[in-house]
Design a protein around this motif. Structure first.
Motif, PDB file in Angstrom:
ATOM      1  N   ALA A 188       0.859  -1.191   0.000  1.00  0.00           N
ATOM      2  CA  ALA A 188       0.000   0.000   0.000  1.00  0.00           C
ATOM      3  C   ALA A 188       0.893   1.237   0.000  1.00  0.00           C
ATOM      4  O   ALA A 188       0.724   2.139   0.806  1.00  0.00           O
ATOM      5  CB  ALA A 188      -0.912  -0.014   1.228  1.00  0.00           C
ATOM      6  N   VAL A 189       1.855   1.251  -0.936  1.00  0.00           N
ATOM      7  CA  VAL A 189       2.894   2.291  -0.902  1.00  0.00           C
ATOM      8  C   VAL A 189       2.550   3.533  -1.722  1.00  0.00           C
ATOM      9  O   VAL A 189       3.354   4.456  -1.809  1.00  0.00           O
ATOM     10  CB  VAL A 189       4.266   1.738  -1.374  1.00  0.00           C
ATOM     11  N   GLY A 190       1.349   3.562  -2.342  1.00  0.00           N
ATOM     12  CA  GLY A 190       0.982   4.709  -3.148  1.00  0.00           C
ATOM     13  C   GLY A 190       1.777   4.744  -4.443  1.00  0.00           C
ATOM     14  O   GLY A 190       2.350   3.726  -4.867  1.00  0.00           O
ATOM     15  N   PHE A 315      -1.770  -5.762  -4.019  1.00  0.00           N
ATOM     16  CA  PHE A 315      -1.578  -4.304  -4.012  1.00  0.00           C
ATOM     17  C   PHE A 315      -2.924  -3.621  -3.799  1.00  0.00           C
ATOM     18  O   PHE A 315      -3.880  -3.911  -4.514  1.00  0.00           O
ATOM     19  CB  PHE A 315      -0.972  -3.848  -5.345  1.00  0.00           C
ATOM     20  N   VAL A 316      -2.966  -2.700  -2.851  1.00  0.00           N
ATOM     21  CA  VAL A 316      -4.213  -1.965  -2.591  1.00  0.00           C
ATOM     22  C   VAL A 316      -3.968  -0.466  -2.733  1.00  0.00           C
ATOM     23  O   VAL A 316      -2.830  -0.003  -2.637  1.00  0.00           O
ATOM     24  CB  VAL A 316      -4.783  -2.269  -1.177  1.00  0.00           C
ATOM     25  N   GLY A 317      -5.056   0.281  -2.946  1.00  0.00           N
ATOM     26  CA  GLY A 317      -4.947   1.737  -3.061  1.00  0.00           C
ATOM     27  C   GLY A 317      -4.257   2.153  -4.346  1.00  0.00           C
ATOM     28  O   GLY A 317      -4.300   1.427  -5.352  1.00  0.00           O
ATOM     29  N   ASP A 318      -3.597   3.301  -4.305  1.00  0.00           N
ATOM     30  CA  ASP A 318      -3.005   3.893  -5.515  1.00  0.00           C
ATOM     31  C   ASP A 318      -2.031   2.977  -6.239  1.00  0.00           C
ATOM     32  O   ASP A 318      -1.935   3.024  -7.458  1.00  0.00           O
ATOM     33  CB  ASP A 318      -2.255   5.182  -5.143  1.00  0.00           C
TER      34      ASP A 318
HETATM   35  C1  FAD Z   1      -2.985  16.594  -6.119  1.00  0.00           C
HETATM   36  C2  FAD Z   1      -3.785  15.469  -5.572  1.00  0.00           C
HETATM   37  C3  FAD Z   1      -5.001  15.729  -4.972  1.00  0.00           C
HETATM   38  C4  FAD Z   1      -5.772  14.685  -4.478  1.00  0.00           C
HETATM   39  N1  FAD Z   1      -6.946  14.986  -3.866  1.00  0.00           N
HETATM   40  C5  FAD Z   1      -7.701  13.992  -3.358  1.00  0.00           C
HETATM   41  C6  FAD Z   1      -8.892  14.299  -2.656  1.00  0.00           C
HETATM   42  O1  FAD Z   1      -9.237  15.458  -2.451  1.00  0.00           O
HETATM   43  N2  FAD Z   1      -9.647  13.271  -2.193  1.00  0.00           N
HETATM   44  C7  FAD Z   1      -9.284  11.961  -2.386  1.00  0.00           C
HETATM   45  O2  FAD Z   1     -10.027  11.068  -1.977  1.00  0.00           O
HETATM   46  N3  FAD Z   1      -8.123  11.651  -3.014  1.00  0.00           N
HETATM   47  C8  FAD Z   1      -7.331  12.634  -3.491  1.00  0.00           C
HETATM   48  N4  FAD Z   1      -6.142  12.327  -4.103  1.00  0.00           N
HETATM   49  C9  FAD Z   1      -5.753  10.921  -4.227  1.00  0.00           C
HETATM   50  C10 FAD Z   1      -5.246  10.397  -2.898  1.00  0.00           C
HETATM   51  O3  FAD Z   1      -4.184  11.171  -2.441  1.00  0.00           O
HETATM   52  C11 FAD Z   1      -4.784   8.949  -3.033  1.00  0.00           C
HETATM   53  O4  FAD Z   1      -5.702   8.216  -3.776  1.00  0.00           O
HETATM   54  C12 FAD Z   1      -4.587   8.287  -1.667  1.00  0.00           C
HETATM   55  O5  FAD Z   1      -3.613   8.961  -0.946  1.00  0.00           O
HETATM   56  C13 FAD Z   1      -4.190   6.835  -1.861  1.00  0.00           C
HETATM   57  O6  FAD Z   1      -3.862   6.250  -0.637  1.00  0.00           O
HETATM   58  P1  FAD Z   1      -2.737   5.112  -0.540  1.00  0.00           P
HETATM   59  O7  FAD Z   1      -2.754   4.668   0.867  1.00  0.00           O
HETATM   60  O8  FAD Z   1      -2.910   4.146  -1.634  1.00  0.00           O
HETATM   61  O9  FAD Z   1      -1.364   5.861  -0.885  1.00  0.00           O
HETATM   62  P2  FAD Z   1      -0.596   7.049  -0.072  1.00  0.00           P
HETATM   63  O10 FAD Z   1      -1.580   7.969   0.526  1.00  0.00           O
HETATM   64  O11 FAD Z   1       0.357   7.572  -1.060  1.00  0.00           O
HETATM   65  O12 FAD Z   1       0.141   6.281   1.084  1.00  0.00           O
HETATM   66  C14 FAD Z   1       1.244   5.461   0.848  1.00  0.00           C
HETATM   67  C15 FAD Z   1       1.988   5.273   2.149  1.00  0.00           C
HETATM   68  O13 FAD Z   1       3.033   4.331   1.950  1.00  0.00           O
HETATM   69  C16 FAD Z   1       4.181   4.755   2.645  1.00  0.00           C
HETATM   70  N5  FAD Z   1       5.351   4.152   1.999  1.00  0.00           N
HETATM   71  C17 FAD Z   1       5.842   4.424   0.788  1.00  0.00           C
HETATM   72  N6  FAD Z   1       6.956   3.699   0.569  1.00  0.00           N
HETATM   73  C18 FAD Z   1       7.148   2.941   1.683  1.00  0.00           C
HETATM   74  C19 FAD Z   1       8.129   1.984   2.051  1.00  0.00           C
HETATM   75  N7  FAD Z   1       9.124   1.667   1.250  1.00  0.00           N
HETATM   76  N8  FAD Z   1       8.026   1.398   3.270  1.00  0.00           N
HETATM   77  C20 FAD Z   1       6.997   1.698   4.121  1.00  0.00           C
HETATM   78  N9  FAD Z   1       6.055   2.604   3.793  1.00  0.00           N
HETATM   79  C21 FAD Z   1       6.130   3.223   2.591  1.00  0.00           C
HETATM   80  C22 FAD Z   1       4.135   6.269   2.512  1.00  0.00           C
HETATM   81  O14 FAD Z   1       4.902   6.901   3.529  1.00  0.00           O
HETATM   82  C23 FAD Z   1       2.643   6.543   2.635  1.00  0.00           C
HETATM   83  O15 FAD Z   1       2.277   6.788   3.960  1.00  0.00           O
HETATM   84  C24 FAD Z   1      -5.325  13.354  -4.603  1.00  0.00           C
HETATM   85  C25 FAD Z   1      -4.084  13.080  -5.184  1.00  0.00           C
HETATM   86  C26 FAD Z   1      -3.322  14.127  -5.659  1.00  0.00           C
HETATM   87  C27 FAD Z   1      -1.984  13.832  -6.249  1.00  0.00           C
END
Ligand code: FAD
Lengths: 454, 126
Positions: A188-190, A315-318
């Motif tokens: 779930a690293v985005g 893989f989950v999320g982004d």
């Molecule tokens: C400009 C912009 C505006 C947005 N606005 C919105 C909005 O208003 N509303 C909305 O719903 N979505 C919005 N999004 C989308 C939203 O940000 C993402 O969909 C969401 O953050 C996805 O969550 P995630 O947990 O998959 O990834 P992330 O939020 O990216 O989290 C990933 C996590 O993994 C951690 N990580 C990375 N690498 C490692 C590693 N090697 N070891 C351990 N940990 C690690 C990071 O520190 C982070 O905490 C926006 C995106 C952008 C770019």
């Protein structure tokens, strides 16, 4: 602890009592996955251990504690979470959004929420911008992480730097640490992490999502000024600025977040937007684009990952599949929950994820394809002044006549808020009443232009 | 008239003490989740209403409207200032079709209420 099933005597890969799960990333997707894995396991009477690896401390001010986003929690997600028993407290929700204001060169129109209630939340992912003086609200990501911890997840503050397969099981280590082996690895690293390359190197066919660069800037205005100038409205801009697809100013507690999506966003584009008359009109009189409080250029996924699952890895999320440009956190919730349901009730083999998890990702991907068409249509409107006028007039009429059907208002509301699937939005635009009214307004709006340019 | 929304950082809608959230007999298109405060659940006729129970923060109310086509079985009235979030029936049912486990907590709530009702019937009979 082996995750194959000793009772059945088969080699089925599944979670059993004592199974260990590593979740890499404690953003929304990682925290939701941990929370729901533990919840589903409890329902299935299964005792599993979850360890979240996350380098960020979300209680720190940016950038150390921030996952860079607009911070809008969609109406659908707020409702789904409430149904899950997860209510977002006032200590995290900086502002409830009750209307959207659409700004165009041809005029401005306010679109009120279809229900007389605030169901969209504006939050900060971390503890706030760099120059924050008084911390009045907590971090959204911290809140979710705490929910997972309260359910029983353990958090290890560290960045995973190595991933390998050890006798068919994922093994991971943080910098300077010993490798640890798990029964399941949830990634779930985005899309802003160098760790994506580590997964590619595992050679099971994973290809990270395609991304584009975005732009976010924070301005301190103070609670009173925000209330007076921006109110509880998200301000959306449809301006004819080349390469700009979507622009918004989102009021938080003391700050306003400027959020730009588009192609190859650079300083020129940012300056063109911030210096536009529409932005100046929306912001306080004495406001200038500088000084700013904080800014970042995170990536956003525009095409989902290929093969976001394998044996004992998912893989989950982004970093898997997310919604195009909207409600990424909502997609993180949906994918994380589907992953948890699959892992607990179906199994953790590639085949299990393909049969039970992939359909959820595929439906998001398919909807994104329709979303692309919708955004293309918006681009056309952005370029044609008479189309912008027609849209403005149609919306203004709907908003000023209470009994009138809210055709375009609902389309715009869902489009801006990310509340509905793109398919539903698109289908609504095919309704004969919508098309009829739009054609009428297009004709009416085109007429004066023809007269003035014979 | 448009109701006042809570000032900052608030989701949902605020009802003042004694304000009716929904009335017995109304058509229900939403269910409610109490975000803050307490809600009286009342049942009865025009001239006589009985307080069935007091619902607390985090509780679901009006959830039967999501699953049946009947009118509201009870009146909900704010006890003090209350903040309530609504969940739309139509969208919610659609989500339940995609993810049936979303209904789990509501089913849990309903089963708890059936249990309480059983206890109450047993108490009255005994
Ligand atoms: C400009 C912009 C505006 C947005 N606005 C919105 C909005 O208003 N509303 C909305 O719903 N979505 C919005 N999004 C989308 C939203 O940000 C993402 O969909 C969401 O953050 C996805 O969550 P995630 O947990 O998959 O990834 P992330 O939020 O990216 O989290 C990933 C996590 O993994 C951690 N990580 C990375 N690498 C490692 C590693 N090697 N070891 C351990 N940990 C690690 C990071 O520190 C982070 O905490 C926006 C995106 C952008 C770019």
């Amino acid at each position: 602890m082996a995750a194959s099933n000793p009772q059945s005597g088969q080699d089925k890969l599944e979670l059993v009592d004592g199974s260990k799960v590593a979740v890499i990333g404690g953003g929304p997707a990682g925290s939701f996955a941990s929370y729901f894995l533990l919840e589903m396991a409890e329902r299935a009477d299964l005792d599993i251990e979850i360890e979240i690896y996350e380098p960020r401390d979300f209680s720190c001010v940016a950038p150390g504690g921030c996952n860079m986003c607009g911070g809008i929690i969609s109406e659908t997600l707020v409702q789904n979470l409430a149904a899950e028993g997860i209510n977002l407290p006032d200590t995290v929700v900086q502002r409830g959004i009750e209307s959207y204001v659409l700004h165009m060169d041809v005029g401005t129109v306010r679109i009120e929420t279809p229900v007389d209630e605030k169901r969209i939340a504006a939050v900060y992912r971390g503890a706030g911008p760099r120059d924050i003086q008084v911390r009045k609200w907590g971090s959204f990501d911290h809140h979710l992480e705490e929910l997972a911890v309260a359910r029983g997840a353990k958090v290890t503050r560290g960045r995973v730097t190595q991933i390998s397969m050890d006798d068919g099981r994922p093994s991971i280590s943080v910098k300077g640490g010993e490798p640890k082996t798990y029964d399941l690895l949830v990634a779930a690293v985005g899309v802003n992490s160098p760790a994506l390359k580590l997964f590619k190197d595992l050679d099971f066919g994973y290809e990270p999502p395609q991304t584009t660069k975005t732009f976010i800037r924070e301005y301190f205005l103070g609670e009173e000024v925000i209330a007076k100038e921006l109110g509880d409205s998200m301000h959306v801009f449809l301006l004819n600025i080349p390469r700009l697809e979507f622009a918004a100013i989102i009021p938080k507690g003391d700050y306003a977040s400027v959020c730009l999506l588009g192609e190859a966003i650079d300083k020129e584009l940012v300056d063109a937007f911030l210096n536009s008359d529409e932005v100046k009109e929306c912001m306080p009189d004495d406001w200038e684009p500088e000084p700013r409080s904080c800014q970042c250029s995170p990536k956003i996924a525009v095409k989902g990952a290929i093969q976001p699952y394998g044996d004992r890895i998912v893989f989950v999320g982004d970093c898997g599949v997310t919604r195009l440009f909207k409600d990424g956190i909502g997609a993180a919730y949906r994918t994380a929950k589907a992953c948890a349901t699959t892992a607990v009730f179906e199994g953790i083999s590639e085949e299990d994820f393909r049969s039970h998890y992939w359909p959820v990702l595929r439906s998001i991907s398919r909807d994104n394809a329709i979303g692309k068409v919708t955004f293309s249509a918006t681009k056309v409107i952005q370029m044609l002044p008479f189309a912008r006028r027609a849209m403005l007039r149609m919306t203004q009429k709907e908003q000023s006549i209470p009994e009138r059907h809210k055709d375009i208002s609902q389309v715009l509301w869902d489009m801006f808020t990310g509340s509905a699937p793109y398919k539903d939005i698109f289908t609504r635009t095919l309704h004969p009443r919508f098309l009829g009214r739009l054609c009428w307004e297009l004709l009416a709006s085109a007429a004066p232009v023809r007269r003035s340019h014979p | 008239m448009k109701k006042k929304s809570i000032e900052k950082g608030a989701l949902g809608k605020v009802y003042q003490d004694g304000e009716i959230i929904t009335r017995q007999g109304d058509v229900g298109e939403v269910m409610y989740v109490i975000q803050q405060g307490k809600v009286d659940v009342l049942m009865g006729t025009n001239d006589h209403e009985t307080l069935l129970r007091v619902a607390e923060e985090g509780e679901f109310l009006g959830e039967m409207a999501i699953f049946d086509h009947d009118v509201r079985s009870a009146t909900l009235r704010a006890q003090g200032e209350v903040k309530v979030l609504t969940i739309d029936k139509k969208n919610f049912l659609k989500r339940i079709h995609e993810d049936p486990s979303l209904a789990f907590r509501i089913v849990q709530t309903m089963s708890k209420r059936v249990r309480e009702l059983g206890d109450e019937v047993a108490r009255l009979k005994g």
